[in-house]
Design an enzyme around this catalytic site. Structure first.
Site, PDB file in Angstrom:
ATOM      1  CE  LYS A 272       2.222   4.707   8.038  1.00  0.00           C
ATOM      2  NZ  LYS A 272       0.863   4.632   8.510  1.00  0.00           N
TER       3      LYS A 272
ATOM      4  CG  ASP B 203       6.080   3.812   0.442  1.00  0.00           C
ATOM      5  OD1 ASP B 203       6.414   4.499   1.428  1.00  0.00           O
ATOM      6  OD2 ASP B 203       4.886   3.625   0.110  1.00  0.00           O
TER       7      ASP B 203
ATOM      8  CE1 TYR C 177      -3.600   2.610   0.668  1.00  0.00           C
ATOM      9  CE2 TYR C 177      -2.312   3.278   2.579  1.00  0.00           C
ATOM     10  CZ  TYR C 177      -3.352   3.500   1.691  1.00  0.00           C
ATOM     11  OH  TYR C 177      -4.149   4.623   1.842  1.00  0.00           O
TER      12      TYR C 177
HETATM   13  C1  PLP Z   1       4.099   2.265   3.018  1.00  0.00           C
HETATM   14  C2  PLP Z   1       3.084   3.367   3.010  1.00  0.00           C
HETATM   15  N1  PLP Z   1       3.110   4.270   2.024  1.00  0.00           N
HETATM   16  C3  PLP Z   1       2.235   5.281   1.978  1.00  0.00           C
HETATM   17  C4  PLP Z   1       1.261   5.409   2.934  1.00  0.00           C
HETATM   18  C5  PLP Z   1       0.279   6.544   2.867  1.00  0.00           C
HETATM   19  O1  PLP Z   1       0.542   7.445   3.882  1.00  0.00           O
HETATM   20  P1  PLP Z   1      -0.616   8.445   4.387  1.00  0.00           P
HETATM   21  O2  PLP Z   1      -1.616   7.606   5.102  1.00  0.00           O
HETATM   22  O3  PLP Z   1       0.120   9.396   5.281  1.00  0.00           O
HETATM   23  O4  PLP Z   1      -1.164   9.113   3.176  1.00  0.00           O
HETATM   24  C6  PLP Z   1       1.189   4.485   3.977  1.00  0.00           C
HETATM   25  C7  PLP Z   1       0.133   4.589   5.005  1.00  0.00           C
HETATM   26  O5  PLP Z   1      -0.101   3.713   5.790  1.00  0.00           O
HETATM   27  C8  PLP Z   1       2.128   3.447   4.025  1.00  0.00           C
HETATM   28  O6  PLP Z   1       2.113   2.522   4.995  1.00  0.00           O
END
Ligand code: PLP
Length: 438
Positions: free
Chosen positions: A270, A238, A143
């Site tokens: 985060k 990511d 995700y």
């Molecule tokens: C690996 C990863 N990338 C992107 C995101 C998206 O981040 P946000 O919820 O701050 O938009 C998340 C959210 O859980 C994530 O775990």
């Protein structure tokens, strides 16, 4: 004790907000029951509006590395608040935070945004602008936020063609996305052999945490980096979840730093916001130099680099010393061992998987190396397990597909509360399995 106030608030919330929540997983749909409305948090604990206390293993889905309301972070934020909340002009804190990130990770330059979704969206736009190519490759079960092109599911059969993962995403938005099984080198090699000259970037969670924790098999990230390089595509790692969490240097610190490869672009979120909305993408200086206003690829944000969020993030990262990571490892290990023991004693099939200090417990026969395997979990057993933990004062992620997060504030007392709750929860999972004939 019944969650009377949470129930009343949830009823009010449902009338004015879809599903009563502002992000779907908070609604407890995967486990049933009423989501707890939280009144306050301190250290390792949450207190709900009914006055019940929980040891928190969600940590706001990752950010709260130091625990809730850490006094030094709170003091830094309180001090920053006296100087106003947003200027729409550059600040010293942004430079400090960017330098801290550049210092800890292999990125050479960084741009701040407000959410992980913005970070990944901007990173793939930049990759497309830099390479002048259009295809984006991702893995099933990873995700990356709710970016249209990345809300894509694998098509049927052996095809790598993506289909929209939700209504509202048009087929044209995912037509340029390819979805592969995680940890599958052959699938990656085959796709790059067929379409490598059209691929702008491959994006992967540095260690997936959004299908439960599925670590990359040894050398997998290195293989991805090399495959991308061989085809002139960018490797986007990511680290929104793993960054400054899996280790001091994120997942890259666990494999890239030793294997000697560097992502072209990385995304963060985060932990780097210390509980405030802050995220970032960064990477190679030449690629980042394509970003406006230096280069032609447009990207912007009213609240990007917000002074309160950058202050909280900077304070958090500066406090996140090696000692903190050693503590997370110890606390996590104690919980993992106790979970495995309790589930084994109740004959509940399970596997515990980790990426550095991040971990999760799958209720399935292990190991889980991809999304298909993660989906073999016994979700009914997990629901029973979750509710038993909740009743005993432990707040787990309300879904079987999530990482569990400990913090620097999870002291012996907090860990013991979790350990003490696990046998009863494992017995509840066993009973649920028996009820479904499993
Ligand atoms: C690996 C990863 N990338 C992107 C995101 C998206 O981040 P946000 O919820 O701050 O938009 C998340 C959210 O859980 C994530 O775990």
């Amino acid at each position: 004790m019944s969650p009377d106030r949470s129930e009343a608030l949830f009823a009010r919330a449902c009338a004015v907000t879809p599903g009563g929540v502002n992000s779907p997983v908070r609604a407890f749909r995967a486990v049933g029951g009423t989501p707890r409305f939280i009144r306050s948090a301190a250290g390792a604990r949450l207190t709900d509006v009914d006055g019940r206390e929980y040891v928190d293993l969600v940590g706001s889905w990752g950010p709260m590395l130091l625990g809730h309301a850490h006094p030094e972070v709170m003091a830094a934020v309180a001090d920053a608040l006296t100087r106003g909340t947003s200027y729409g002009a550059p600040t010293e804190a942004e430079v400090d935070l960017a330098e801290e990130i550049v210092d800890r990770t292999p990125v050479e330059r960084v741009r701040f945004v407000s959410s992980g979704t913005e970070a990944t969206m901007s990173a793939i736009r930049l990759a497309r602008g830099f390479t002048e190519r259009d295809l984006v490759v991702k893995f099933a079960g990873c995700y990356h936020g709710h970016v249209d092109a990345l809300l894509a599911s694998a098509g049927s059969g052996l095809t790598t063609l993506a289909v929209p993962g939700t209504p509202g995403v048009p087929e044209t938005a995912t037509a340029l996305t390819r979805v592969l099984p995680y940890n599958d080198r052959d699938a990656v090699a085959d796709l790059f052999a067929a379409e490598g000259d059209r691929i702008a970037c491959l994006i992967t969670e540095a260690a997936p945490g959004n299908m439960g924790v599925v670590p990359p098999e040894p050398g997998f990230n290195q293989f991805l980096a090399e495959t991308c390089a061989a085809h002139g595509a960018l490797f986007v790692s990511d680290e929104v979840m793993t960054g400054f969490r899996a280790s001091r240097q994120g997942q890259w610190g666990l494999d890239g730093a030793h294997e000697g490869w560097t992502p072209d672009l990385m995304t963060f979120g985060k932990v780097m916001g210390g509980g405030f909305p802050a995220a970032a993408f960064g990477g190679r200086a030449d690629v980042m130099g394509m970003l406006s206003p230096e280069g032609p690829v447009y990207q912007a944000g009213t609240l990007s680099g917000n002074p309160i969020a950058t202050t909280a993030g900077l304070a958090t990262l500066r406090l996140a010393t090696d000692d903190v990571y050693a503590h997370l490892t110890r606390a996590g290990d104690a919980i993992k061992e106790a979970a495995a023991k309790a589930l084994s004693e109740n004959a509940v099939p399970h596997v515990v998987q980790s990426a550095g200090t991040m971990f999760s417990v799958f209720l399935t026969d292990g190991p889980v190396r991809d999304f298909e395997a993660a989906q073999t979990q016994d979700t009914a057993a997990f629901s029973a397990f979750f509710h038993s933990m909740l009743d005993q004062g432990v707040y787990l992620p309300p879904s079987a597909y999530e990482a569990w997060f400990v913090s620097a504030a999870h002291d012996d007392d907090a860990v013991q509360t979790v350990v003490d709750a696990l046998p009863t929860a494992a017995a509840a999972a066993r009973t649920a399995r028996e009820a479904t004939g499993a």
